[in-house]
Design a protein around this motif. Structure first.
Motif, PDB file in Angstrom:
ATOM      1  N   GLY A 103       0.810  -1.208   0.000  1.00  9.14           N
ATOM      2  CA  GLY A 103       0.000   0.000   0.000  1.00  9.14           C
ATOM      3  C   GLY A 103       0.846   1.262   0.000  1.00  9.14           C
ATOM      4  O   GLY A 103       2.054   1.237   0.240  1.00  9.14           O
ATOM      5  N   ARG A 104       0.179   2.379  -0.260  1.00 10.58           N
ATOM      6  CA  ARG A 104       0.806   3.691  -0.156  1.00 10.58           C
ATOM      7  C   ARG A 104       0.452   4.241   1.227  1.00 10.58           C
ATOM      8  O   ARG A 104      -0.717   4.319   1.598  1.00 10.58           O
ATOM      9  CB  ARG A 104       0.278   4.614  -1.246  1.00 10.58           C
ATOM     10  CG  ARG A 104       0.658   4.182  -2.666  1.00 10.58           C
ATOM     11  CD  ARG A 104      -0.220   4.887  -3.680  1.00 10.58           C
ATOM     12  NE  ARG A 104      -1.623   4.511  -3.517  1.00 10.58           N
ATOM     13  CZ  ARG A 104      -2.640   5.081  -4.175  1.00 10.58           C
ATOM     14  NH1 ARG A 104      -2.396   6.074  -5.019  1.00 10.58           N
ATOM     15  NH2 ARG A 104      -3.877   4.682  -3.985  1.00 10.58           N
ATOM     16  N   TRP A 141      -5.385   6.499  13.146  1.00 11.99           N
ATOM     17  CA  TRP A 141      -5.010   5.648  12.022  1.00 11.99           C
ATOM     18  C   TRP A 141      -6.223   5.427  11.132  1.00 11.99           C
ATOM     19  O   TRP A 141      -7.358   5.295  11.613  1.00 11.99           O
ATOM     20  CB  TRP A 141      -4.491   4.311  12.534  1.00 11.99           C
ATOM     21  CG  TRP A 141      -4.329   3.260  11.472  1.00 11.99           C
ATOM     22  CD1 TRP A 141      -5.180   2.226  11.182  1.00 11.99           C
ATOM     23  CD2 TRP A 141      -3.246   3.144  10.536  1.00 11.99           C
ATOM     24  NE1 TRP A 141      -4.689   1.488  10.132  1.00 11.99           N
ATOM     25  CE2 TRP A 141      -3.506   2.025   9.714  1.00 11.99           C
ATOM     26  CE3 TRP A 141      -2.080   3.886  10.321  1.00 11.99           C
ATOM     27  CZ2 TRP A 141      -2.655   1.626   8.690  1.00 11.99           C
ATOM     28  CZ3 TRP A 141      -1.223   3.493   9.293  1.00 11.99           C
ATOM     29  CH2 TRP A 141      -1.502   2.370   8.508  1.00 11.99           C
ATOM     30  N   LEU A 142      -5.992   5.385   9.798  1.00 18.44           N
ATOM     31  CA  LEU A 142      -7.035   5.104   8.814  1.00 18.44           C
ATOM     32  C   LEU A 142      -6.441   4.153   7.784  1.00 18.44           C
ATOM     33  O   LEU A 142      -5.302   4.330   7.353  1.00 18.44           O
ATOM     34  CB  LEU A 142      -7.478   6.384   8.104  1.00 18.44           C
ATOM     35  CG  LEU A 142      -7.843   7.577   8.974  1.00 18.44           C
ATOM     36  CD1 LEU A 142      -7.320   8.859   8.355  1.00 18.44           C
ATOM     37  CD2 LEU A 142      -9.342   7.665   9.113  1.00 18.44           C
ATOM     38  N   ALA A 143      -7.221   3.166   7.350  1.00 16.78           N
ATOM     39  CA  ALA A 143      -6.693   2.219   6.366  1.00 16.78           C
ATOM     40  C   ALA A 143      -7.810   1.648   5.517  1.00 16.78           C
ATOM     41  O   ALA A 143      -8.911   1.346   6.010  1.00 16.78           O
ATOM     42  CB  ALA A 143      -5.946   1.086   7.058  1.00 16.78           C
ATOM     43  N   ASN A 144      -7.505   1.478   4.251  1.00 16.09           N
ATOM     44  CA  ASN A 144      -8.393   0.763   3.341  1.00 16.09           C
ATOM     45  C   ASN A 144      -8.126  -0.730   3.507  1.00 16.09           C
ATOM     46  O   ASN A 144      -7.224  -1.282   2.880  1.00 16.09           O
ATOM     47  CB  ASN A 144      -8.160   1.214   1.899  1.00 16.09           C
ATOM     48  CG  ASN A 144      -9.134   0.571   0.927  1.00 16.09           C
ATOM     49  OD1 ASN A 144      -9.857  -0.359   1.278  1.00 16.09           O
ATOM     50  ND2 ASN A 144      -9.163   1.083  -0.292  1.00 16.09           N
ATOM     51  N   ASN A 145      -8.902  -1.366   4.369  1.00 10.71           N
ATOM     52  CA  ASN A 145      -8.694  -2.777   4.662  1.00 10.71           C
ATOM     53  C   ASN A 145      -8.818  -3.645   3.403  1.00 10.71           C
ATOM     54  O   ASN A 145      -8.141  -4.667   3.265  1.00 10.71           O
ATOM     55  CB  ASN A 145      -9.720  -3.238   5.706  1.00 10.71           C
ATOM     56  CG  ASN A 145      -9.421  -4.613   6.265  1.00 10.71           C
ATOM     57  OD1 ASN A 145      -8.621  -4.764   7.182  1.00 10.71           O
ATOM     58  ND2 ASN A 145     -10.046  -5.641   5.704  1.00 10.71           N
ATOM     59  N   SER A 146      -9.667  -3.218   2.469  1.00 10.37           N
ATOM     60  CA  SER A 146      -9.894  -4.008   1.256  1.00 10.37           C
ATOM     61  C   SER A 146      -8.699  -3.993   0.316  1.00 10.37           C
ATOM     62  O   SER A 146      -8.654  -4.783  -0.637  1.00 10.37           O
ATOM     63  CB  SER A 146     -11.144  -3.487   0.526  1.00 10.37           C
ATOM     64  OG  SER A 146     -12.284  -3.587   1.360  1.00 10.37           O
ATOM     65  N   SER A 147      -7.736  -3.108   0.569  1.00 11.10           N
ATOM     66  CA  SER A 147      -6.544  -3.053  -0.280  1.00 11.10           C
ATOM     67  C   SER A 147      -5.492  -4.080   0.141  1.00 11.10           C
ATOM     68  O   SER A 147      -4.498  -4.273  -0.567  1.00 11.10           O
ATOM     69  CB  SER A 147      -5.923  -1.655  -0.224  1.00 11.10           C
ATOM     70  OG  SER A 147      -5.301  -1.409   1.037  1.00 11.10           O
TER      71      SER A 147
END
Length: 327
Positions: free
Chosen positions: A85-86, A218-224
């Motif tokens: 991820g970025r 914290w924030l994250a695109n779990n689907s990535s």
């Protein structure tokens, strides 16, 4: 001849499972007790429509040269993968910076895949909460909350969070050991976590973000993450410790609303999530401070391990259990 001991381990997170495997490698007889339905600890995932979302530890790094070989041998290459991820860091002034350039790993297809795989190498008794330890000669007799006797053991390793470890020791009339945990109890911080589902991703610049924000941490695109096959995008939001402490008793629905509002404020998206899942971690991550690695009370034959004793990272759980096992 080596001395073969019966060792009880309380908790089946990464620390408990690592200790169990390490001690079995030394030839000891090990039994692990877990209060939940299955192993995992903070390598946790919540079931969501169509899959799961990692609500606990988001990823891990590997700086100890023993860590990845241990996972490959006992969990298998298929249980984790690099998250390509970025990643970005947002400071209080609103300026974006980059993360250190190092591989970040996640469980695949969810964080719990790692501990599920590790647990196959040890004897785990789930849905059993150890309430107290009783002396029986030179051994410890374990008793659960139903009053059942769980066996006699030469040594006990506790890998529960410090406040829970403290309660177990207090129930066992071990006041001296309870006092030893006063400082560590104050080091572990809470965290509200929210998983929010969107049909299309509300933010396309990063897959993971550490932010200095009045609400969010914290924030994250779990689907990535690798191995996820979600319809749409599940985003995981973690609140910062200070905000969580102020809202530790706030209803989960209200917490989710406030955290999504903060996410919207930070990123500027306008779409509403169509599903929300919340989880409150009372013991999430450690403050900076002393890092003894583990605690070993030789006179009592009791050891304590956990990431909170070794830097708070996922790898810290492995390091803590490994050094305690060797000792």
């Amino acid at each position: 001849m080596p001395v073969i001991r019966r060792v009880a381990i309380v908790g089946s997170g990464l620390s408990g499972l690592t200790a169990g495997i390490r001690l079995q490698q030394q030839g000891h007889d090990v039994k692990v007790f877990e209060k939940s339905r299955g192993p995992g600890g903070r390598l946790a995932a919540k079931r969501v429509p169509g899959g799961s979302a990692d609500v606990g530890a988001q990823y891990f790094t590997s700086r100890n040269p023993e860590f990845l070989p241990f996972l490959r041998k006992f969990a298998g290459d298929q249980s984790f993968a690099i998250w390509p991820g970025r990643f970005g860091f947002l400071d209080k002034s609103g300026n974006w910076g980059s993360f250190p350039d190092e591989p970040r790993y996640v469980g695949a297809p969810r964080m719990t895949a790692i501990t599920r795989a590790l647990s196959r190498h040890v004897d785990v008794t789930a849905e059993t909460r150890v309430e107290r330890l009783e002396r029986s000669g030179d051994q410890w007799l374990l008793v659960d909350t139903e009053g059942n006797f769980l066996g006699e053991f030469d040594q006990v390793i506790i890998t529960a969070p410090p406040a829970q470890a403290q309660t177990l020791l207090a129930n066992s009339q071990l006041s001296g050991l309870v006092a030893e945990l006063e400082a560590p109890v104050q080091k572990v911080l809470p965290c509200w976590a929210v998983a929010a589902h969107f049909e299309s991703s509300p933010w396309s610049h990063h897959e993971g973000m550490r932010v200095e924000h009045p609400v969010l941490y914290w924030l994250a695109n779990n689907s990535s993450k690798p191995g996820r096959e979600d319809d749409g995008h599940w985003w995981v939001l973690h609140a910062n410790p200070e905000w969580t402490e102020q809202h530790v008793e706030t209803p989960a629905e209200r917490v989710a609303e406030l955290m999504v509002d903060a996410f919207r404020e930070l990123t500027g998206f306008s779409t509403e999530p169509d599903n929300l899942v919340t989880h409150r971690w009372l013991y999430a991550r450690s403050r900076d401070g002393d890092q003894p690695g583990h605690l070993w009370f030789a006179e009592n034959s009791i050891g304590i391990a956990g990431d909170w004793l070794s830097g708070g990272r996922v790898e810290g759980a492995f390091n803590s259990a490994s050094t305690l096992s060797r000792r």
